[in-house]
Each structure stands twice: as C-alpha cells, then as structure tokens.
Design a protein around this motif. Sequence first.
Motif, PDB file in Angstrom:
ATOM      1  N   LEU A 141       0.834  -1.200   0.000  1.00  0.00           N
ATOM      2  CA  LEU A 141       0.000   0.000   0.000  1.00  0.00           C
ATOM      3  C   LEU A 141       0.870   1.251   0.000  1.00  0.00           C
ATOM      4  CD1 LEU A 141      -2.665  -1.045   2.639  1.00  0.00           C
ATOM      5  CD2 LEU A 141      -2.866  -1.112   0.162  1.00  0.00           C
ATOM      6  N   ARG A 142       0.630   2.107  -0.974  1.00  0.00           N
ATOM      7  CA  ARG A 142       1.368   3.370  -1.063  1.00  0.00           C
ATOM      8  C   ARG A 142       0.378   4.516  -1.204  1.00  0.00           C
ATOM      9  NH1 ARG A 142       4.327  -0.240  -3.916  1.00  0.00           N
ATOM     10  NH2 ARG A 142       6.422  -0.630  -3.157  1.00  0.00           N
ATOM     11  N   ASP A 143       0.587   5.543  -0.415  1.00  0.00           N
ATOM     12  CA  ASP A 143      -0.302   6.700  -0.415  1.00  0.00           C
ATOM     13  C   ASP A 143      -0.347   7.327  -1.807  1.00  0.00           C
ATOM     14  OD1 ASP A 143      -2.082   8.278   0.898  1.00  0.00           O
ATOM     15  OD2 ASP A 143      -0.600   9.580   1.824  1.00  0.00           O
ATOM     16  N   GLY A 144      -1.553   7.579  -2.302  1.00  0.00           N
ATOM     17  CA  GLY A 144      -1.737   8.232  -3.587  1.00  0.00           C
ATOM     18  C   GLY A 144      -1.765   7.280  -4.773  1.00  0.00           C
ATOM     19  N   GLU A 145      -1.534   6.005  -4.570  1.00  0.00           N
ATOM     20  CA  GLU A 145      -1.510   5.034  -5.662  1.00  0.00           C
ATOM     21  C   GLU A 145      -2.927   4.535  -5.956  1.00  0.00           C
ATOM     22  OE1 GLU A 145       0.377   0.979  -5.185  1.00  0.00           O
ATOM     23  OE2 GLU A 145       1.891   2.064  -6.361  1.00  0.00           O
ATOM     24  N   ILE A 146      -3.191   4.232  -7.209  1.00  0.00           N
ATOM     25  CA  ILE A 146      -4.479   3.665  -7.583  1.00  0.00           C
ATOM     26  C   ILE A 146      -4.384   2.151  -7.438  1.00  0.00           C
ATOM     27  CG2 ILE A 146      -6.105   3.304  -9.471  1.00  0.00           C
ATOM     28  CD1 ILE A 146      -5.366   6.099 -10.462  1.00  0.00           C
ATOM     29  N   CYS A 147      -5.338   1.573  -6.700  1.00  0.00           N
ATOM     30  CA  CYS A 147      -5.305   0.132  -6.464  1.00  0.00           C
ATOM     31  C   CYS A 147      -6.723  -0.371  -6.208  1.00  0.00           C
ATOM     32  CB  CYS A 147      -4.393  -0.207  -5.300  1.00  0.00           C
ATOM     33  SG  CYS A 147      -4.974   0.404  -3.723  1.00  0.00           S
TER      34      CYS A 147
END
Length: 147
Positions: A48-54
Amino acid sequence: MSAVEKISGRLALGAVQHGQAADFYGFMRVGSIHLKRVKIVGELAPLLRDGEICTVWVARVKVPTPLFFSTVTSVIYAIEVEGTLYKAVEETRRYWNGSRAWQAFMLAIAGFPTMFLVGLGLLLWINAVRLMVGSGLPVEKMRGEPA
C-alpha cells in the motif's frame, strides 16, 4: 455482521501502528470510500502506497467491545496493484483467530482479580465469551471473492 466488498480507487492512508503480524490504520480512504479501524496482514502492508491507484478486498466484521458495545473493523485480505493480485486469506484468518483468542484470554484472566468489584469481573468474562462466539471473518467468501 460480516460483509466482503471490492473497492477501487486512489489510496489515502491515515496514521499507522506497526505490529508484529499486522499493521493497524486508524482510517484509510480508497476512492470515495472511507474505512475506519483497518487491519492489514504484514505481507500485504508494504504494497500500500499513499496516492496510488489500487483495488482492495475488504472484510468488514462487527467486533464486540467492553461494556456491551461493538465496532466495525475492516480487514484487508487482498490487494491488486498494477494488475497483480496479492492475496493473503489464510494468513489473515490465522492472525484474526489468534488475536481474538488472545484478547478473550486476557479478558478472562483480568476477570479473576476484579470478580468482587461490583460485577466488573463478570462483565469482563461476558465480553470474553462475546469475543469468541461473535462473528468471525467470512473465510469462505474471502476465498472465492478475488478472481
């Protein structure tokens, strides 16, 4: 109450507490969906990375709390990032059952010395039973959901 859902969108992470087997987020937003009290098994947390679309698969479970209240906890058990699906159903199930058993054990132990204090010990024992008998993770739904 146990519900499984798939949520897609841009990820916004809140404050995190790192545990030995899982990470705990006070809140998390995926797209327009706002999740509170989020637990993620250790092997999925670094994805999980902040700002990433998932896309995340979430099991929402009603968990009893002391004094006969309850709260909803969101448990992330699968993540799709850049077209790759990462699934940790069995690890999530083991963590969830282990932490429930540990909390129930601690409530039962705390009930002994407080047994004669205005029924506080009895309340702790009742909550220990509620925790163990209460709704668990919907593992069968979780196994079949991400495809």
